[in-house]
Motif scaffolding. Structure first.
Motif, PDB file in Angstrom:
ATOM      1  N   VAL A 149       0.834  -1.212   0.000  1.00 40.78           N
ATOM      2  CA  VAL A 149       0.000   0.000   0.000  1.00 40.78           C
ATOM      3  C   VAL A 149       0.867   1.260   0.000  1.00 40.78           C
ATOM      4  CG1 VAL A 149      -1.628   1.360   1.367  1.00 40.78           C
ATOM      5  CG2 VAL A 149      -1.974  -1.109   1.085  1.00 40.78           C
ATOM      6  N   HIS A 150       1.857   1.294   0.873  1.00 41.03           N
ATOM      7  CA  HIS A 150       2.559   2.561   1.077  1.00 41.03           C
ATOM      8  C   HIS A 150       3.689   2.808   0.086  1.00 41.03           C
ATOM      9  CE1 HIS A 150       0.201   3.831   4.429  1.00 41.03           C
ATOM     10  NE2 HIS A 150       0.268   2.615   4.927  1.00 41.03           N
ATOM     11  N   VAL A 151       4.281   1.782  -0.478  1.00 37.38           N
ATOM     12  CA  VAL A 151       5.227   2.030  -1.569  1.00 37.38           C
ATOM     13  C   VAL A 151       4.469   2.695  -2.728  1.00 37.38           C
ATOM     14  CG1 VAL A 151       6.635   0.946  -3.353  1.00 37.38           C
ATOM     15  CG2 VAL A 151       6.872   0.235  -0.962  1.00 37.38           C
ATOM     16  N   GLU A 152       3.304   2.192  -3.040  1.00 33.75           N
ATOM     17  CA  GLU A 152       2.517   2.794  -4.121  1.00 33.75           C
ATOM     18  C   GLU A 152       2.151   4.239  -3.792  1.00 33.75           C
ATOM     19  OE1 GLU A 152      -1.219   0.922  -4.858  1.00 33.75           O
ATOM     20  OE2 GLU A 152      -1.772   2.347  -6.425  1.00 33.75           O
ATOM     21  N   ARG A 153       1.679   4.470  -2.590  1.00 34.70           N
ATOM     22  CA  ARG A 153       1.255   5.829  -2.222  1.00 34.70           C
ATOM     23  C   ARG A 153       2.417   6.817  -2.220  1.00 34.70           C
ATOM     24  NH1 ARG A 153      -3.008   4.737   2.792  1.00 34.70           N
ATOM     25  NH2 ARG A 153      -4.648   3.768   1.514  1.00 34.70           N
ATOM     26  N   VAL A 154       3.574   6.398  -1.696  1.00 38.23           N
ATOM     27  CA  VAL A 154       4.724   7.313  -1.653  1.00 38.23           C
ATOM     28  C   VAL A 154       5.177   7.657  -3.067  1.00 38.23           C
ATOM     29  CG1 VAL A 154       7.161   7.470  -1.010  1.00 38.23           C
ATOM     30  CG2 VAL A 154       5.487   6.643   0.649  1.00 38.23           C
ATOM     31  N   LEU A 155       5.209   6.681  -3.942  1.00 36.75           N
ATOM     32  CA  LEU A 155       5.640   6.943  -5.316  1.00 36.75           C
ATOM     33  C   LEU A 155       4.634   7.837  -6.044  1.00 36.75           C
ATOM     34  CD1 LEU A 155       7.024   3.421  -6.275  1.00 36.75           C
ATOM     35  CD2 LEU A 155       8.356   5.527  -5.996  1.00 36.75           C
ATOM     36  N   ARG A 156       3.361   7.587  -5.868  1.00 33.74           N
ATOM     37  CA  ARG A 156       2.348   8.440  -6.522  1.00 33.74           C
ATOM     38  C   ARG A 156       2.431   9.868  -6.006  1.00 33.74           C
ATOM     39  NH1 ARG A 156      -2.500   7.750  -5.390  1.00 33.74           N
ATOM     40  NH2 ARG A 156      -2.631   5.854  -4.112  1.00 33.74           N
ATOM     41  N   ARG A 157       2.631  10.011  -4.693  1.00 37.59           N
ATOM     42  CA  ARG A 157       2.720  11.356  -4.108  1.00 37.59           C
ATOM     43  C   ARG A 157       3.977  12.073  -4.615  1.00 37.59           C
ATOM     44  NH1 ARG A 157       3.010  10.171   1.155  1.00 37.59           N
ATOM     45  NH2 ARG A 157       0.811   9.629   1.120  1.00 37.59           N
ATOM     46  N   LEU A 158       5.083  11.354  -4.695  1.00 39.22           N
ATOM     47  CA  LEU A 158       6.321  11.942  -5.229  1.00 39.22           C
ATOM     48  C   LEU A 158       6.083  12.474  -6.639  1.00 39.22           C
ATOM     49  CD1 LEU A 158       9.475  12.308  -4.999  1.00 39.22           C
ATOM     50  CD2 LEU A 158       9.654  10.050  -6.047  1.00 39.22           C
ATOM     51  N   ARG A 159       5.472  11.666  -7.483  1.00 38.87           N
ATOM     52  CA  ARG A 159       5.193  12.066  -8.873  1.00 38.87           C
ATOM     53  C   ARG A 159       4.251  13.269  -8.921  1.00 38.87           C
ATOM     54  NH1 ARG A 159       1.282   8.019 -11.418  1.00 38.87           N
ATOM     55  NH2 ARG A 159      -0.067   9.210 -10.016  1.00 38.87           N
ATOM     56  N   ASP A 160       3.184  13.204  -8.171  1.00 35.28           N
ATOM     57  CA  ASP A 160       2.158  14.247  -8.272  1.00 35.28           C
ATOM     58  C   ASP A 160       2.628  15.571  -7.673  1.00 35.28           C
ATOM     59  OD1 ASP A 160       0.640  12.291  -9.412  1.00 35.28           O
ATOM     60  OD2 ASP A 160      -0.580  11.894  -7.630  1.00 35.28           O
TER      61      ASP A 160
END
Length: 289
Positions: free
Chosen positions: A271-282
């Motif tokens: 869950v959190h690897v995905e969220r951290v990467l999406r937040r970094l990109r956005d």
């Protein structure tokens, strides 16, 4: 419970501290004491001698080192938290240090002490690993430079020799973009899982120089180059992020303990690897308009 008897030594120079470590078998350096002192009181550690570093000159401070920084081992978390140099050059470190304990802990705890403690879910070992930091350990034989990935062996275990003292931590130039998140059961508690990532987004939107590190998924913080390979050169699109998540899940080996089961930590990692990467990109896209 009180600590077991020990010899107390208070040197005033790096050389005398190193001599004390070399000449007192079973000696342990004392810096901020935020982890060591509770362990002494519980008799989880019973060193023959404590070498108090708090009057040793030249062990604290933050200096420019080329495009990076060198941080003295006795530098307090609170100094990292407020330093303009750290804000400019190591924003991930400054962000993550605010998750360390409470104000009292950050006023006393030190970077070198945290790395020597090697708590497998500690914030400092994790972000130093993500930032490619190098530990400078001094003994009578000279200074040995140890990359964090080689320095951390396992829970509370490092490659530091008994007669070596961490004198500084060197950080290379770091990408400005970063992501960090940790899960804990309550505020100021030990982390159950933490994710740290750094990288650079090019003018074309493609990401380079990525490093992704996890804590709470093994017996020490780990880099996940298998995940980075799925992300390098991409725009961190959904498919690439999903591939990176799967790469993380394929290599991690989470422990079960009183804070979380292996299954729960594995779920959190996905869950959190995905969220951290999406937040970094956005967030990076928003900064650039």
């Amino acid at each position: 419970m009180k600590p077991a008897p020990f010899t107390y030594i208070r040197p005033d120079s790096v050389e005398s501290a190193i001599t004390a470590l070399a000449e007192n078998a079973g000696a342990r350096p004392l810096a901020g004491g935020q982890s060591l002192v509770p362990m002494l009181h519980m008799r989880l550690m019973q060193p023959a001698a404590l070498v108090d570093l708090n009057r040793v000159a030249g062990l604290a401070g933050i200096v420019v080192d080329g495009d990076g920084l060198t941080v003295g081992a006795l530098t307090r978390y609170s100094e990292l938290e407020s330093s303009p140099l750290v804000a400019e050059r190591l924003p991930l470190l400054q962000h993550a240090v605010r998750f360390v304990g409470d104000r009292q802990v950050r006023n006393r705890g030190t970077l070198g002490g945290s790395l020597a403690q090697a708590d497998p879910v500690g914030e400092m070992p994790l972000v130093c690993l993500a930032l490619g930091a190098v530990v400078c350990a001094q003994s009578r034989e000279g200074v040995r430079e140890i990359p964090l990935d080689d320095f951390l062996l396992g829970p509370y275990t490092t490659t530091l020799e008994p007669d070596e003292l961490i004198v500084a931590v060197r950080f290379p130039e770091a990408p400005a973009a970063y992501g960090f998140f940790e899960v804990s059961r309550r505020h100021n508690d030990f982390a159950v899982l933490a994710v740290a990532v750094t990288g650079t987004r090019g003018a074309d939107g493609a990401w380079q120089e990525l490093r992704l590190a996890l804590a709470g998924v093994d017996d020490r913080p780990v880099l996940v180059p298998e995940a980075v390979r799925r992300l390098e050169g991409t725009t961190l699109d959904a498919g690439s992020i999903d591939a990176a998540v799967q790469a993380c899940l394929a290599v991690i080996d989470p422990p079960s303990d009183v804070r979380a089961s292996e299954e729960y930590r594995r779920h959190l990692a996905g869950v959190h690897v995905e969220r951290v990467l999406r937040r970094l990109r956005d967030e990076e896209a928003a900064l650039r308009g």
